[in-house]
Motif scaffolding. Structure first.
Motif, PDB file in Angstrom:
ATOM      1  N   VAL A   1      10.134 -10.742  -6.812  1.00  0.00           N
ATOM      2  CA  VAL A   1      11.179 -11.761  -6.987  1.00  0.00           C
ATOM      3  C   VAL A   1      12.617 -11.465  -7.085  1.00  0.00           C
ATOM      4  N   LEU A   2      12.541 -10.661  -8.526  1.00  0.00           N
ATOM      5  CA  LEU A   2      13.853 -10.300  -9.054  1.00  0.00           C
ATOM      6  C   LEU A   2      14.565  -9.256  -8.056  1.00  0.00           C
ATOM      7  N   ARG A   3      13.353  -8.234  -7.732  1.00  0.00           N
ATOM      8  CA  ARG A   3      14.030  -7.074  -6.969  1.00  0.00           C
ATOM      9  C   ARG A   3      14.537  -7.588  -5.599  1.00  0.00           C
ATOM     10  N   ALA A   4      13.939  -8.682  -4.836  1.00  0.00           N
ATOM     11  CA  ALA A   4      14.492  -9.539  -3.897  1.00  0.00           C
ATOM     12  C   ALA A   4      15.917  -9.812  -4.069  1.00  0.00           C
ATOM     13  N   PHE A   5      16.073 -10.543  -5.182  1.00  0.00           N
ATOM     14  CA  PHE A   5      17.424 -10.996  -5.460  1.00  0.00           C
ATOM     15  C   PHE A   5      18.378  -9.943  -5.713  1.00  0.00           C
ATOM     16  N   GLU A   6      18.186  -8.814  -6.175  1.00  0.00           N
ATOM     17  CA  GLU A   6      19.106  -7.895  -6.467  1.00  0.00           C
ATOM     18  C   GLU A   6      19.407  -7.158  -5.086  1.00  0.00           C
ATOM     19  N   GLU A   7      18.348  -7.046  -4.009  1.00  0.00           N
ATOM     20  CA  GLU A   7      18.694  -6.691  -2.719  1.00  0.00           C
ATOM     21  C   GLU A   7      19.755  -7.858  -1.869  1.00  0.00           C
ATOM     22  N   ALA A   8      19.322  -8.870  -2.233  1.00  0.00           N
ATOM     23  CA  ALA A   8      20.077 -10.077  -1.765  1.00  0.00           C
ATOM     24  C   ALA A   8      21.466  -9.919  -2.073  1.00  0.00           C
ATOM     25  N   SER A   9      21.709  -9.771  -3.238  1.00  0.00           N
ATOM     26  CA  SER A   9      23.054  -9.658  -3.794  1.00  0.00           C
ATOM     27  C   SER A   9      23.968  -8.482  -3.385  1.00  0.00           C
ATOM     28  N   ARG A  10      23.265  -7.324  -3.268  1.00  0.00           N
ATOM     29  CA  ARG A  10      23.751  -6.158  -2.596  1.00  0.00           C
ATOM     30  C   ARG A  10      24.256  -6.457  -0.930  1.00  0.00           C
ATOM     31  N   ALA A  11      23.369  -7.298  -0.450  1.00  0.00           N
ATOM     32  CA  ALA A  11      23.488  -7.319   0.957  1.00  0.00           C
ATOM     33  C   ALA A  11      24.728  -8.517   1.263  1.00  0.00           C
TER      34      ALA A  11
ATOM     35  N   ASN B   1       0.892  -1.202   0.144  1.00  0.00           N
ATOM     36  CA  ASN B   1       0.019  -0.087   0.102  1.00  0.00           C
ATOM     37  C   ASN B   1       0.844   1.285   0.013  1.00  0.00           C
ATOM     38  N   ASP B   2       2.006   1.229   0.890  1.00  0.00           N
ATOM     39  CA  ASP B   2       2.754   2.555   0.899  1.00  0.00           C
ATOM     40  C   ASP B   2       4.011   2.625   0.031  1.00  0.00           C
ATOM     41  N   VAL B   3       4.339   1.636  -0.669  1.00  0.00           N
ATOM     42  CA  VAL B   3       5.444   1.728  -1.569  1.00  0.00           C
ATOM     43  C   VAL B   3       5.119   1.198  -2.814  1.00  0.00           C
ATOM     44  N   GLY B   4       4.758  -0.274  -2.933  1.00  0.00           N
ATOM     45  CA  GLY B   4       4.783  -0.842  -3.953  1.00  0.00           C
ATOM     46  C   GLY B   4       4.720  -2.237  -3.860  1.00  0.00           C
ATOM     47  N   PHE B   5       4.012  -3.148  -4.455  1.00  0.00           N
ATOM     48  CA  PHE B   5       4.026  -4.528  -4.492  1.00  0.00           C
ATOM     49  C   PHE B   5       5.439  -5.235  -5.114  1.00  0.00           C
ATOM     50  N   GLU B   6       6.238  -4.369  -5.657  1.00  0.00           N
ATOM     51  CA  GLU B   6       7.189  -5.057  -6.445  1.00  0.00           C
ATOM     52  C   GLU B   6       8.325  -4.931  -5.154  1.00  0.00           C
ATOM     53  N   VAL B   7       8.477  -4.039  -4.063  1.00  0.00           N
ATOM     54  CA  VAL B   7       9.254  -4.233  -3.121  1.00  0.00           C
ATOM     55  C   VAL B   7       8.838  -5.088  -2.117  1.00  0.00           C
ATOM     56  N   VAL B   8       7.901  -5.827  -1.704  1.00  0.00           N
ATOM     57  CA  VAL B   8       7.301  -6.618  -0.715  1.00  0.00           C
ATOM     58  C   VAL B   8       8.481  -7.559  -0.083  1.00  0.00           C
ATOM     59  N   PHE B   9       9.081  -8.214  -0.949  1.00  0.00           N
ATOM     60  CA  PHE B   9      10.109  -9.158  -0.419  1.00  0.00           C
ATOM     61  C   PHE B   9      11.630  -8.215  -0.379  1.00  0.00           C
ATOM     62  N   ALA B  10      12.052  -7.566  -1.159  1.00  0.00           N
ATOM     63  CA  ALA B  10      13.075  -6.765  -1.090  1.00  0.00           C
ATOM     64  C   ALA B  10      13.369  -5.894   0.225  1.00  0.00           C
ATOM     65  N   ARG B  11      12.162  -5.183   0.419  1.00  0.00           N
ATOM     66  CA  ARG B  11      12.165  -4.397   1.731  1.00  0.00           C
ATOM     67  C   ARG B  11      12.566  -5.535   3.014  1.00  0.00           C
ATOM     68  N   GLN B  12      11.890  -6.571   3.184  1.00  0.00           N
ATOM     69  CA  GLN B  12      12.225  -7.425   4.065  1.00  0.00           C
ATOM     70  C   GLN B  12      13.470  -7.807   4.514  1.00  0.00           C
ATOM     71  N   LEU B  13      13.933  -8.124   3.220  1.00  0.00           N
ATOM     72  CA  LEU B  13      15.527  -8.785   3.061  1.00  0.00           C
ATOM     73  C   LEU B  13      16.656  -7.640   3.436  1.00  0.00           C
ATOM     74  N   ALA B  14      15.982  -6.302   3.200  1.00  0.00           N
ATOM     75  CA  ALA B  14      16.967  -5.133   3.582  1.00  0.00           C
ATOM     76  C   ALA B  14      16.963  -5.029   4.900  1.00  0.00           C
ATOM     77  N   ALA B  15      15.804  -5.382   5.583  1.00  0.00           N
ATOM     78  CA  ALA B  15      15.608  -5.288   7.249  1.00  0.00           C
ATOM     79  C   ALA B  15      16.188  -6.572   7.826  1.00  0.00           C
ATOM     80  N   PHE B  16      15.937  -7.423   7.526  1.00  0.00           N
ATOM     81  CA  PHE B  16      16.060  -8.792   8.301  1.00  0.00           C
ATOM     82  C   PHE B  16      17.536  -9.518   7.708  1.00  0.00           C
ATOM     83  N   GLY B  17      17.858  -9.451   6.504  1.00  0.00           N
ATOM     84  CA  GLY B  17      19.015 -10.156   5.789  1.00  0.00           C
ATOM     85  C   GLY B  17      20.198  -9.728   6.358  1.00  0.00           C
ATOM     86  N   ARG B  18      21.184 -10.514   6.060  1.00  0.00           N
ATOM     87  CA  ARG B  18      22.798  -9.899   6.413  1.00  0.00           C
ATOM     88  C   ARG B  18      23.457 -10.714   5.598  1.00  0.00           C
TER      89      ARG B  18
END
Length: 216
Positions: free
Chosen positions: A148-158, A114-131
């Motif tokens: 899913v692709l956005r989440a992989f991009e975030e995971a790789s950065r992390a 609702n606040d950002v966009g459905f395309e970030v629902v996994f990436a934002r959680q990985l940014a918050a909890f992943g390491r």
């Protein structure tokens, strides 16, 4: 012809003789069963080395204190939940693996959508909890699900290891550098893709158990 007959004309065109209908149902069922068996066998042969390499990498991550994050949409969400549950609550005698399915928190999913966009629902959680040292496992029958692709991009950065399950030709997951380990089911049928993916990630889990026990 009216009512229910318009919905299922094949049941009425031949009167009370359902023989041809049942024969066609049997033929179709046998063809689908043969197709999924062939797909599973081809995956077992073609992905064997990659499955072993992936299992060893995930085992190294877990041994180093990492955890597994799984995610996907629709039926792929169900697969992600199943993998996370299997890791957390394995059969007796198997080693539990810390795992989380990113579709489990409805409040987080709806807030981010609702606040950002459905395309970030996994990436934002990985940014918050992943390491660094964690593992991101994403499922998509097309291989092109944007979130899913956005989440992989975030995971790789992390600095997380990334594992993808796709169908068709792999979609965006097959792009160079998108995921570390990719398992693509060569089919255009969503049903056959998800059936084969279920087999593949269960095999991966079994190999992971062997790797964690020093037997791989």
């Amino acid at each position: 012809m009216s009512g229910i007959e318009t919905l299922y004309p094949f049941l009425y065109e031949g009167g009370s003789d359902l023989g041809p209908v049942l024969a066609e149902v049997r033929r179709s069922t046998e063809a689908k069963a043969a197709e999924i068996v062939e797909l599973r066998e081809s995956m077992a042969e073609g992905a064997a080395d990659e499955l072993v390499a992936c299992a060893r990498r995930v085992a190294a991550a877990v041994t180093g204190g990492g955890r597994l994050f799984a995610f996907g949409n629709g039926g792929s969400c169900t697969d992600a939940q199943d993998l996370a549950q299997l890791c957390m609550r394995p059969p007796a005698g198997a080693r539990p693996v810390p795992a989380t399915c990113l579709t489990g928190d409805v409040a987080a999913l709806t807030a981010l959508s609702n606040d950002v966009g459905f395309e970030v629902v996994f990436a934002r959680q990985l940014a918050a909890f992943g390491r660094r040292g964690d593992v991101a496992v994403g499922f998509s029958t097309s291989g092109g699900s944007a979130n899913v692709l956005r989440a992989f991009e975030e995971a790789s950065r992390a600095g997380m290891a990334t594992v993808g399950f796709a169908g068709y030709g792999g979609g965006g997951m097959a792009e160079p550098g998108m995921v570390d380990h990719l398992f693509t089911v060569p089919s255009a049928s969503v049903h056959r893709i998800q059936e084969a993916q279920t087999t593949v990630y269960h095999v991966l889990w079994e190999l992971l158990q062997r790797a964690l026990g020093g037997r791989l």
